[in-house]
Design an enzyme around this catalytic site. Structure first.
Site, PDB file in Angstrom:
ATOM      1  N   GLU A  78     -14.469   4.672  -1.492  1.00 23.51           N
ATOM      2  CA  GLU A  78     -13.366   3.728  -1.256  1.00 23.51           C
ATOM      3  C   GLU A  78     -13.044   2.923  -2.510  1.00 23.51           C
ATOM      4  O   GLU A  78     -11.884   2.640  -2.786  1.00 23.51           O
ATOM      5  CB  GLU A  78     -13.702   2.777  -0.092  1.00 23.51           C
ATOM      6  CG  GLU A  78     -13.778   3.453   1.270  1.00 23.51           C
ATOM      7  CD  GLU A  78     -12.466   4.079   1.724  1.00 23.51           C
ATOM      8  OE1 GLU A  78     -11.402   3.747   1.172  1.00 23.51           O
ATOM      9  OE2 GLU A  78     -12.513   4.943   2.616  1.00 23.51           O
ATOM     10  N   TYR A 159     -10.756  -4.943   2.697  1.00 24.05           N
ATOM     11  CA  TYR A 159     -10.524  -3.514   2.909  1.00 24.05           C
ATOM     12  C   TYR A 159     -11.835  -2.722   2.868  1.00 24.05           C
ATOM     13  O   TYR A 159     -12.164  -1.979   3.796  1.00 24.05           O
ATOM     14  CB  TYR A 159      -9.533  -2.993   1.855  1.00 24.05           C
ATOM     15  CG  TYR A 159      -9.504  -1.501   1.803  1.00 24.05           C
ATOM     16  CD1 TYR A 159      -8.808  -0.785   2.765  1.00 24.05           C
ATOM     17  CD2 TYR A 159     -10.226  -0.796   0.840  1.00 24.05           C
ATOM     18  CE1 TYR A 159      -8.810   0.595   2.762  1.00 24.05           C
ATOM     19  CE2 TYR A 159     -10.237   0.579   0.827  1.00 24.05           C
ATOM     20  CZ  TYR A 159      -9.526   1.269   1.787  1.00 24.05           C
ATOM     21  OH  TYR A 159      -9.561   2.630   1.781  1.00 24.05           O
ATOM     22  N   ASP A 177      -5.004  -0.552   4.189  1.00 27.70           N
ATOM     23  CA  ASP A 177      -4.666  -0.236   2.796  1.00 27.70           C
ATOM     24  C   ASP A 177      -3.157   0.024   2.731  1.00 27.70           C
ATOM     25  O   ASP A 177      -2.442  -0.188   3.728  1.00 27.70           O
ATOM     26  CB  ASP A 177      -5.475   0.964   2.288  1.00 27.70           C
ATOM     27  CG  ASP A 177      -5.081   2.273   2.961  1.00 27.70           C
ATOM     28  OD1 ASP A 177      -4.309   2.240   3.950  1.00 27.70           O
ATOM     29  OD2 ASP A 177      -5.529   3.341   2.505  1.00 27.70           O
TER      30      ASP A 177
END
Ligand code: SF4
Length: 328
Positions: A78, A159, A177
Site C-alpha cells: 500500500e 488510508y 483512496d
C-alpha cells in the site's frame, strides 16, 4: 415587515451540496455489498501482494500466512502504491520481499539499503517511514492490529491504517483512496469539491456504511479494484459494472445527455508546480590511487554529499549543489 432574505455565501452553498447527499439505505447497502463481492471474486487481478482470502496467492505469498505477515505485506504494497501505478510497483514489491521477506528482516536494514531499493519510486520519505515504522513495531514486539493503534506508527495515515486493519486483521473499517473517491462520488452523484474537508468526511462516512462486516478486507479491495479497472477516470465501463443499478451518476446520465458520469468527481484545479533552480557541481576525483580503484572495482570516483537527516530527500546522496532561485 418581513426581514430581508440573506444571500448564502459560497461556503454555505458547498456545505449544502454535501448536506443533501443521502446515506445508503439498508437494501442498497446489502445489494452493493453482494454484487461487488461476487464481481471481485470472479474478476480480481492476480497481484503479488493479494491476500489468500481474495483468492489470489502467488509464489511470494504462500497460501497460508499468519496475520502479522499479511499485515507487513499489505503495508509495504500500500505504501508503494501511493502515487505509483500497479505495473511499476510489481517489480519493486517482488525485489523488496526477496530482500526483506519479514518485518524483522526489514527492521535490521540500513536507510542506505532501503533508499537504494526504493530508487526510482520517488517520494523517498515513504521508504524512510517504512523502515522507522518496522523498527518501532519490532521493538514493541507486536504488530498493532486496529486502525486506531496503527495510526500511532510513524508514516501510517488513515488510508494505510484502514487497509492493514481490514485486510490483515478483519477490522470493519473503511479505506478511501483516489479510486474509492471516484466510485463513491459517482454512486451518490456528489458534485461538491472532493478535496474540501466536508466532502472528504462525507465520502469516508458513506464508505464506512458500505463495508461488509463479514469480509471487510475483501470489500475494501473490491471497491478500490472497481475504481482502478471498470470505473476509470475518463472511460468507465458502466455496461459491465456490477453496481450500475445503484449508481446515481449513471442513472442521471441516462436521463440527460448533458450529464456524463465523468462529471464526477468534480475536477479541481491542481496547484501550480514550483520550479527551483540550482547550480550543481560534478567533481571527479582524478588523482586517486590506482590500487584503491582496482580494489573497489571502480573506474571513476565522484564527490558526493549526504543530504541532512531531516527534510526533503533526507539521507540521500547527491552531487554538491546550491539553490540559485526559488519560485514562490
Ligand atoms: S456505473 Fe459506471 S460510473 Fe457508476 S460506479 Fe459503475 S463504472 Fe462507475
Amino acid at each position: 415587515m418581513a426581514a430581508p432574505k440573506r444571500r448564502k455565501s459560497a461556503a454555505v452553498a458547498i456545505l449544502n451540496a454535501t448536506d443533501d447527499i443521502e446515506d445508503f439505505s439498508k437494501s442498497e447497502t446489502l445489494a452493493i455489498r453482494s454484487s461487488l463481492l461476487r464481481w471481485y471474486d470472479e474478476n480480481s487481478r492476480d497481484l503479488p501482494w493479494r491476500t489468500p482470502s481474495a483468492g489470489a496467492g502467488s509464489l511470494l505469498m504462500p497460501v497460508k500466512v499468519d496475520e502479522e505477515q499479511r499485515a507487513y505485506v499489505v503495508w509495504v504494497s500500500e505504501v508503494m502504491l501511493q502515487q505509483t501505478r500497479v505495473p511499476t510497483v510489481m517489480g519493486y514489491f517482488n525485489r523488496w520481499m526477496e530482500k526483506w521477506p519479514t518485518i524483522r528482516d526489514l527492521s535490521s536494514a540500513s536507510l542506505e539499503e532501503v533508499n537504494e531499493m526504493w530508487a526510482g519510486l520517488g517520494y523517498y520519505r515513504r521508504a524512510r517511514f517504512l523502515l522507522e515504522g518496522a523498527k518501532s513495531i519490532v521493538d514493541e514486539g507486536k504488530f498493532p492490529r486496529s486502525a486506531s493503534e496503527l495510526l500511532c506508527v510513524k508514516g501510517i495515515g488513515d488510508y494505510t491504517a484502514g487497509a492493514i486493519a481490514s485486510i490483515a486483521f478483519n477490522e470493519v473499517v473503511p479505506v478511501v483512496d483516489g479510486n474509492v473517491v471516484r466510485v463513491i462520488t459517482r454512486l451518490r452523484a456528489i458534485s461538491a469539491n472532493p478535496k474540501e474537508a466536508g466532502t472528504v468526511k462525507l465520502i469516508w462516512k458513506l464508505t464506512r456504511q458500505l463495508v461488509d462486516p463479514s469480509r471487510p478486507g475483501d470489500f475494501n479491495q473490491a471497491l478500490m479494484e472497481l475504481g482502478a479497472t471498470l470505473c476509470s477516470s475518463t472511460n468507465p465501463s458502466c455496461s459491465k459494472c456490477p453496481v450500475s443499478d445503484h449508481c446515481q451518476a449513471f442513472l442521471l446520465s441516462k436521463k440527460s445527455q448533458k450529464l456524463k458520469v465523468t462529471d464526477y468527481p468534480t475536477k479541481v484545479a491542481k496547484n501550480k508546480q514550483r520550479h527551483d533552480f540550482a547550480a550543481v557541481s560534478v567533481v571527479e576525483i582524478a588523482e586517486l590511487d590506482e590500487q584503491i580503484l582496482n580494489d573497489n572495482g571502480l573506474k571513476h570516483v565522484f564527490l558526493l554529499v549526504k543530504r541532512p537527516e531531516n527534510g526533503l530527500l533526507a539521507g540521500l546522496w547527491e552531487f554538491p549543489s546550491v539553490i540559485l532561485m526559488k519560485e514562490v
